[in-house]
Design a protein around this motif. Sequence first.
Motif, mmCIF file in Angstrom:
data_model
loop_
_atom_site.group_PDB
_atom_site.id
_atom_site.type_symbol
_atom_site.label_atom_id
_atom_site.label_comp_id
_atom_site.label_asym_id
_atom_site.label_seq_id
_atom_site.Cartn_x
_atom_site.Cartn_y
_atom_site.Cartn_z
ATOM 1 N N ASP B 203 0.849 -1.193 0.000
ATOM 2 C CA ASP B 203 0.000 0.000 0.000
ATOM 3 C C ASP B 203 0.883 1.240 0.000
ATOM 4 O O ASP B 203 1.606 1.479 0.960
ATOM 5 C CB ASP B 203 -0.897 0.009 1.246
ATOM 6 C CG ASP B 203 -1.759 -1.235 1.283
ATOM 7 O OD1 ASP B 203 -2.333 -1.580 0.235
ATOM 8 O OD2 ASP B 203 -1.830 -1.859 2.357
ATOM 9 N N GLU B 205 1.122 5.283 -0.171
ATOM 10 C CA GLU B 205 0.349 6.519 0.021
ATOM 11 C C GLU B 205 1.220 7.702 -0.378
ATOM 12 O O GLU B 205 2.438 7.684 -0.193
ATOM 13 C CB GLU B 205 -0.026 6.668 1.509
ATOM 14 C CG GLU B 205 -0.847 5.530 2.060
ATOM 15 C CD GLU B 205 -2.340 5.725 1.846
ATOM 16 O OE1 GLU B 205 -2.723 6.803 1.328
ATOM 17 O OE2 GLU B 205 -3.097 4.818 2.196
ATOM 18 N N ASP B 206 0.567 8.722 -0.871
ATOM 19 C CA ASP B 206 1.268 9.963 -1.191
ATOM 20 C C ASP B 206 1.469 10.759 0.096
ATOM 21 O O ASP B 206 0.545 10.900 0.891
ATOM 22 C CB ASP B 206 0.417 10.760 -2.194
ATOM 23 C CG ASP B 206 1.177 11.953 -2.744
ATOM 24 O OD1 ASP B 206 2.328 12.188 -2.311
ATOM 25 O OD2 ASP B 206 0.618 12.649 -3.615
ATOM 26 N N ASP B 279 4.874 5.890 6.973
ATOM 27 C CA ASP B 279 3.674 6.068 6.156
ATOM 28 C C ASP B 279 2.469 6.501 6.999
ATOM 29 O O ASP B 279 1.722 7.396 6.630
ATOM 30 C CB ASP B 279 3.369 4.744 5.447
ATOM 31 C CG ASP B 279 2.761 4.974 4.079
ATOM 32 O OD1 ASP B 279 3.192 5.916 3.392
ATOM 33 O OD2 ASP B 279 1.847 4.219 3.716
ATOM 34 N N LYS B 283 1.284 10.110 5.554
ATOM 35 C CA LYS B 283 0.410 10.014 4.372
ATOM 36 C C LYS B 283 -0.586 11.173 4.376
ATOM 37 O O LYS B 283 -1.016 11.655 5.427
ATOM 38 C CB LYS B 283 -0.301 8.676 4.344
ATOM 39 C CG LYS B 283 -1.191 8.392 5.523
ATOM 40 C CD LYS B 283 -1.649 6.947 5.462
ATOM 41 C CE LYS B 283 -2.507 6.611 6.674
ATOM 42 N NZ LYS B 283 -2.857 5.193 6.721
ATOM 43 N N SER B 285 -3.643 11.308 3.684
ATOM 44 C CA SER B 285 -4.972 11.057 4.231
ATOM 45 C C SER B 285 -4.990 11.129 5.757
ATOM 46 O O SER B 285 -6.043 11.108 6.367
ATOM 47 C CB SER B 285 -5.474 9.680 3.787
ATOM 48 O OG SER B 285 -4.502 8.713 4.087
#
Lengths: 79, 288
Positions: B203, B205-206, B279, B283, B285
Motif C-alpha cells: 500500500d 500513500e502519497d 507512512d 500520508k 490522508s
Amino acid sequence: VNCKTIVIELENYLDQDLDADLRASIEIHLAKCKKCKLIVDTTKKTIEIYCNADPAPLPQDTRIRLHDALVKHLRRARA
Amino acid sequence: MWRMLSALADKSFERSFGKTTGYRARRPLVKAVPHRLLSYSQPAHAPGANPPDDGVLPTCATLSLRHNLPMSAPKMNPAPPNPTPPRTPLPSQVVKEDEPILVAAAKAGDVSAFETLVGRYESKIFRLAQNITQNREDAEDVMQEAFLKAYEHLDGFQGNSRFYTWLVRIAVNQALMKLRKRRPNQVSIDEEIDTGEELIPRDIEDWGPSPEDRYKQTELSEILNGVISDLEPPFRIVFQLRDIEQLSTEETAEALGLSVPAVKSRLLRARLKLRQKLDRYFKRSENK
C-alpha cells in the motif's frame, strides 16, 4: 524494467550508482508508474527527513560528565 | 609539571563546558575491551570509491546531491544554474573547513582544539550511540569512551579521511561492544538476515511535499526516534551510518565488518522499512 526492478535498484538509483542506460529506463518507468514513483519519492523523503533532523543538544548533566571524564583522562595521560 | 598541564586543561575545558568544581562523575568509565573491529588506522579504500577528503563534512546539501534529493528549505544550498559564479558556502561548511587545523593542533597537544572538536560532535556521537545501543546510560559510556579513545589515538589518525568519519568508527566499535555485552543473544550485525518479506511495498500513500511540517519539532523527533528504534539492529545501524552519519558504503562496510553488497542490501531494506513505518504519520490522508 518493471516494478520489481525499481525496488531492487532503488538503493543504487537513489545513490546515483547506476549506468546511464538503466537510469534512463528506470526514469521512463517512473514517469508511467504512479506506484513506483511514490515508492521512490517517499523513500527519498525518508532519507531527507532523517538527514535534516538535528541531534538534540547534549543534556547538561551528560555534558558535565563528559567534561569530567576528559579532564580526568588528561590528568592521567600527563602524569 | 603535570599539575600545571592539568590545571591548564581544566581551565580550558571549563571554558567550553562550564565550571564543574566539586562535581564528581557519576558514571565511571568502562575500560575498553579489544575488539576485532577496533582499528584506528585509516580505512584503505579503492581509488575513487570515496568522496575526496577535502576536510569538509558532507552536509545534507551534498547528501541531497548524492541521493538526488530535494533539499529542505532551512538547509537549502541550491545548485547554481551556472557553475562559474562563486557559491556561498554553507555555514556548516565554513566551520568545518577548520577541522584539519583543529586536528593538527590537537595532535600537537592543544587541548582547546580537541575541546572544539568534542563540542562540535558530542551531540551527534551521543545520538549515534543511543541509536545503536538503545540505552541512555550505555550511550553516555560509549560517547565518553569514543572521545577518550580518539584523544588517546590521535597520533594514529593520518588525516586521509575526515576526522568525524574516524570518530564515528571508534564510537560504532564501542557501541557494538556494549550492545553485544548487554544483549549477547541478540542478533548480531554480522549475521545474514533473511526477513523473507516481500520488498515491494503493497500500500503506497502519497505524503505530499513536506509531510514533516505537519508536526512540531519535538513531535517529529519523537516519531523519528520511535520509528528507527523499531528497526532490527542490522538495519538500524547500517541506516544510521550510511544515511544519518553520511559515511560512504565502503566506510560503512569497513566499520561494521560487512561486505559492500551486505551493506547495500541492508540499507535498501532499512530504507523501505522506515518508509513503511513513517507512512502512517506522513500520508496525506492522515488528518492531524
